[in-house]
Design a protein around this motif. Structure first.
Motif, PDB file in Angstrom:
ATOM      1  N   ALA A   1      -8.197   1.696  -5.360  1.00 59.65           N
ATOM      2  CA  ALA A   1      -8.871   0.643  -3.997  1.00 59.65           C
ATOM      3  C   ALA A   1      -8.939  -1.301  -4.489  1.00 59.65           C
ATOM      4  CB  ALA A   1      -9.965   0.798  -2.935  1.00 59.65           C
TER       5      ALA A   1
ATOM      6  N   MET B   1      -9.798   6.807  -7.098  1.00 58.66           N
ATOM      7  CA  MET B   1      -9.302   5.740  -5.930  1.00 58.66           C
ATOM      8  C   MET B   1     -10.551   4.204  -6.333  1.00 58.66           C
ATOM      9  SD  MET B   1      -9.993   9.110  -3.748  1.00 58.66           S
ATOM     10  CE  MET B   1     -10.534   8.671  -2.283  1.00 58.66           C
ATOM     11  N   VAL B   2     -11.214   4.446  -6.573  1.00 57.68           N
ATOM     12  CA  VAL B   2     -11.879   3.163  -6.326  1.00 57.68           C
ATOM     13  C   VAL B   2     -11.470   2.028  -7.446  1.00 57.68           C
ATOM     14  CG1 VAL B   2     -13.208   1.684  -7.716  1.00 57.68           C
ATOM     15  CG2 VAL B   2     -13.956   3.909  -7.008  1.00 57.68           C
TER      16      VAL B   2
ATOM     17  N   GLY C   1       0.974  -1.159   0.207  1.00 55.85           N
ATOM     18  CA  GLY C   1       0.206   0.025   0.177  1.00 55.85           C
ATOM     19  C   GLY C   1       0.948   1.204   0.109  1.00 55.85           C
TER      20      GLY C   1
ATOM     21  N   LEU D   1      -6.794  -3.921  -2.430  1.00 57.19           N
ATOM     22  CA  LEU D   1      -7.264  -5.636  -2.553  1.00 57.19           C
ATOM     23  C   LEU D   1      -6.563  -6.586  -2.861  1.00 57.19           C
ATOM     24  CD1 LEU D   1     -10.923  -4.072  -1.499  1.00 57.19           C
ATOM     25  CD2 LEU D   1      -9.040  -4.423   0.699  1.00 57.19           C
TER      26      LEU D   1
END
Length: 287
Positions: A260, A256-257, A218, A264
């Protein structure tokens, strides 16, 4: 034969599999419940966000809404971005983050194990590492941009400095926490310093190192994104910057999605690898 021998009770071995099966069923039910709760929570948050935006309780211009964010992602997928295809932007950012992550992990593990094993080296380099760790790494991104230009090298450098320190400190602590009895027994059996490090210290520190890997990827993504946001020719960070400059909050949230989802997916791969490597832990805990 004595009556005591004849009256000895026989242990029912069928109960053990029944208990194991019951525990497995309970674990499956709990997993289904947790996943369902996660989905419901996400749906509730998105639904509330959409409803408040449409009712103008929150400003849809500044906060956008999930439906517009989905439309932006769909537009990027089907028609590409101003910088090229969406896949190209994702791969560019992922390449920078992966390369920076690998370099930061290798440097952190090697230096952490070395300082954990060699006390003199730790005493000499320790103050310098503490000083470097106290510097906000994000502010180094503009310096790397000046040094290395708009290409991927400056983003890789930003990712490396963000990844290095958490991996280093975990590897250092893992090397220091090795069971001294294992080291002593290895030396009694004639193991050299190199063999002790490779066959005792590093395997013992592996769980510490894997703990840092979960958060360090991250950090690598953050380093790449921040570098692209400051100055780049392509990448997800540049999409964020362009969306912000054109007052397109849906584009900012859409980027941003996408980040993410990438994070993940990387977390899932790391968790899978960790479970494969540390299968003995689950076996030992269940027994």
């Amino acid at each position: 034969m004595s009556p005591e021998v004849l009256s000895t009770p026989v242990v029912d071995t069928a109960k053990a599999p029944d208990r194991a099966q019951t525990r497995a069923q309970a674990a499956r039910r709990r997993k289904v419940f947790v996943n369902a709760a996660r989905v419901l929570l996400l749906v509730a948050v998105l639904g509330l966000w959409e409803g408040l935006s449409r009712a103008k309780v929150i400003d849809p211009f500044n906060f956008s809404m999930p439906s517009k964010i989905w439309d932006q992602i769909w537009t990027w997928v089907m028609h590409g971005t101003a910088l090229g295809s969406l896949g190209e932007q994702i791969w560019y950012t992922l390449y920078e983050a992966l390369l920076g992550w690998v370099l930061g992990v290798v440097a952190g593990v090697l230096l952490g194990i070395a300082l954990g094993r060699i006390r003199l080296l730790a005493e000499v380099l320790g103050p310098y590492i503490k000083v470097l760790n106290s510097i906000p790494r994000i502010v180094l991104a503009p310096i790397f941009l000046i040094w290395f230009g708009l290409g991927p090298t400056s983003k890789v450098a930003s990712a490396v400095v963000l990844v290095f320190f958490p991996v280093f400190f975990n590897a250092f602590q893992g090397a220091r926490e090795v069971d001294r009895n294992l080291v002593a027994n290895a030396r009694i059996l004639g193991a050299s310093d190199r063999r002790v490090t490779l066959q005792v210290v590093i395997p013992s520190a592996t769980s510490w190192i894997f703990t840092s890997l979960h958060v360090s990827f991250g950090f690598a993504l953050i380093g790449a994104i921040v570098g692209e946001y400051i100055g780049a020719t392509k990448g997800i960070g540049l999409l964020v910057s362009q969306s912000q400059n054109t007052f397109n909050p849906a584009g900012v949230y859409a980027a941003m999605v996408i980040l993410a989802v990438v994070a993940l997916a990387a977390e899932g791969l790391l968790t899978f690898a960790e479970r494969r490597i540390f299968r003995w832990k689950s076996t030992g805990s269940d027994s």
